[in-house]
Design an enzyme around this catalytic site. Sequence first.
Site, short mmCIF file in Angstrom:
data_model
loop_
_atom_site.label_atom_id
_atom_site.label_comp_id
_atom_site.label_asym_id
_atom_site.label_seq_id
_atom_site.Cartn_x
_atom_site.Cartn_y
_atom_site.Cartn_z
N LYS A 193 0.86 -1.28 0.10
CA LYS A 193 -0.06 -0.20 -0.06
C LYS A 193 0.91 1.21 -0.04
O LYS A 193 2.02 1.22 0.03
CB LYS A 193 -0.92 -0.02 1.13
CG LYS A 193 -2.04 -1.21 1.10
CD LYS A 193 -2.92 -0.89 0.03
CE LYS A 193 -3.76 -2.11 -0.48
NZ LYS A 193 -4.54 -2.83 0.50
C1 LIG Z 1 -5.45 -3.94 0.89
C2 LIG Z 1 -7.12 -3.76 0.78
C3 LIG Z 1 -7.91 -4.05 1.92
C4 LIG Z 1 -7.29 -4.79 3.08
O1 LIG Z 1 -6.29 -4.25 3.82
P1 LIG Z 1 -5.54 -5.20 4.75
O2 LIG Z 1 -4.39 -4.22 5.30
O3 LIG Z 1 -4.81 -6.15 3.98
O4 LIG Z 1 -6.42 -5.85 5.72
C5 LIG Z 1 -9.32 -3.54 2.11
N1 LIG Z 1 -9.81 -2.89 0.90
C6 LIG Z 1 -9.13 -2.66 0.05
C7 LIG Z 1 -10.00 -1.86 -1.23
C8 LIG Z 1 -7.67 -2.85 -0.42
O5 LIG Z 1 -6.98 -2.64 -1.39
#
Ligand SMILES: *Cc1c(COP(=O)(O)O)cnc(C)c1O
Length: 394
Positions: A193
């Site tokens: 991210k």
């Molecule tokens: C990555 C992601 C999540 C989940 O995030 P985590 O930290 O891995 O639980 C939820 N929603 C979207 C749109 C994502 O891209």
Amino acid sequence: MKVPFSRVDCDGNELEYIGQVLRSGWLTTAGKAREFEARFAEVIGSKHALAVNSCTAALHLALEAIGIGPGDRVMVPTLTFTATAEVARYLGADLVLCDIDGRTGLMTPAIVDRALAEHSDVKAVLPVHYAGQAVRMLDDADDPEQGEGLLSVCRRWGVKVVEDAAHAFPARRQGRTVGSFGDLTCFSFYANKTITTGEGGMVATEDEDLAARIRVMRLHGIDRDVWTRYTNPNASWEYDVIAPGYKYNMPDLNAAIGLAQLERAEAMRQSRQNAVLRYRDRLQSLDAIQPLALEIDPDDHAWHIFVVRVQPHARFSRNDLIPLLNEQGVGASVHYKPLHRMTYYRNRYQLQPDRFPQAEQFWNSCLALPLYPSITDEEIDWVCQTLETLLGES
Ligand SMILES: *Cc1c(COP(=O)(O)O)cnc(C)c1O
């Protein structure tokens, strides 16, 4: 040349802060996590920021805090990762999927208004700020033609808003920072991210009561957290459990990485923006490739992923293109196969693809290209040159 789809950037103070945590003798949630929360809240301009161990945990806690439970229904866009939707099922609630605007991949106030008219029992809406471009949350005073923003639409229907901002840190729209709009906003710090803690997440809210509930529920339903008990000499050994809570706290080891990432968040966002602007410039002459529509100033975009649409007249379909790109060393991905096409959701809600015409077109043609702060001009040019060779007219 090899251009991977994703590449982690941990070149700042990450190691130093991790070292501080290791030497402190306290590895789980304590000072570093509190510091990360305070800094993060400051950056997004929100009263409360509560660190947890994933965005999925953040979404789960957010829905629990607003009282979502068995028999309730929650609306999510079909173009998202399963985490946005699965958390409703954790709580025994059910889902209503809605279509997206195919030009941006975003929920729009108009789409949500129509969907809520059809499903008036929905209790909460979860907009996803897809790719890092925020959904239009506020009314547009300068342009009444645009009508209400998503928050007004949801207020009119008496529906709560929990934002999935997993792609959207740091991001803005209409002069406001994502995290300062709705009832609750959830961020992800997963490895790929825009900033990472390895694994991690954050819930932001202005609401004192929601913050208090989430603080308790992220650590076993205990009425105050372990750190306060150990550090306050006047605190008694006694604690109470007021609900069957969860084990969702963020360890200090992860918060240490987050603090270092936070220092560079805007610089990294700017690097990704520069990369995207170069991509868009280089790809302008290639008719077969169309970047997503930009509704906001580039400076307000988090630029988490760079998504283009492979046009119907292109020499290769998106599916045929990905292995050809891989052969040339170019990583590529698809965000997302929509939820209405996933076995679980399709079967549980008997979903037909023709209910989601825009998401269908989007998913058949969308292609995410490599994007990260350390991508070089040469790497971008190689990706564009490869696309040109494969799809160019001559
Ligand atoms: C990555 C992601 C999540 C989940 O995030 P985590 O930290 O891995 O639980 C939820 N929603 C979207 C749109 C994502 O891209």
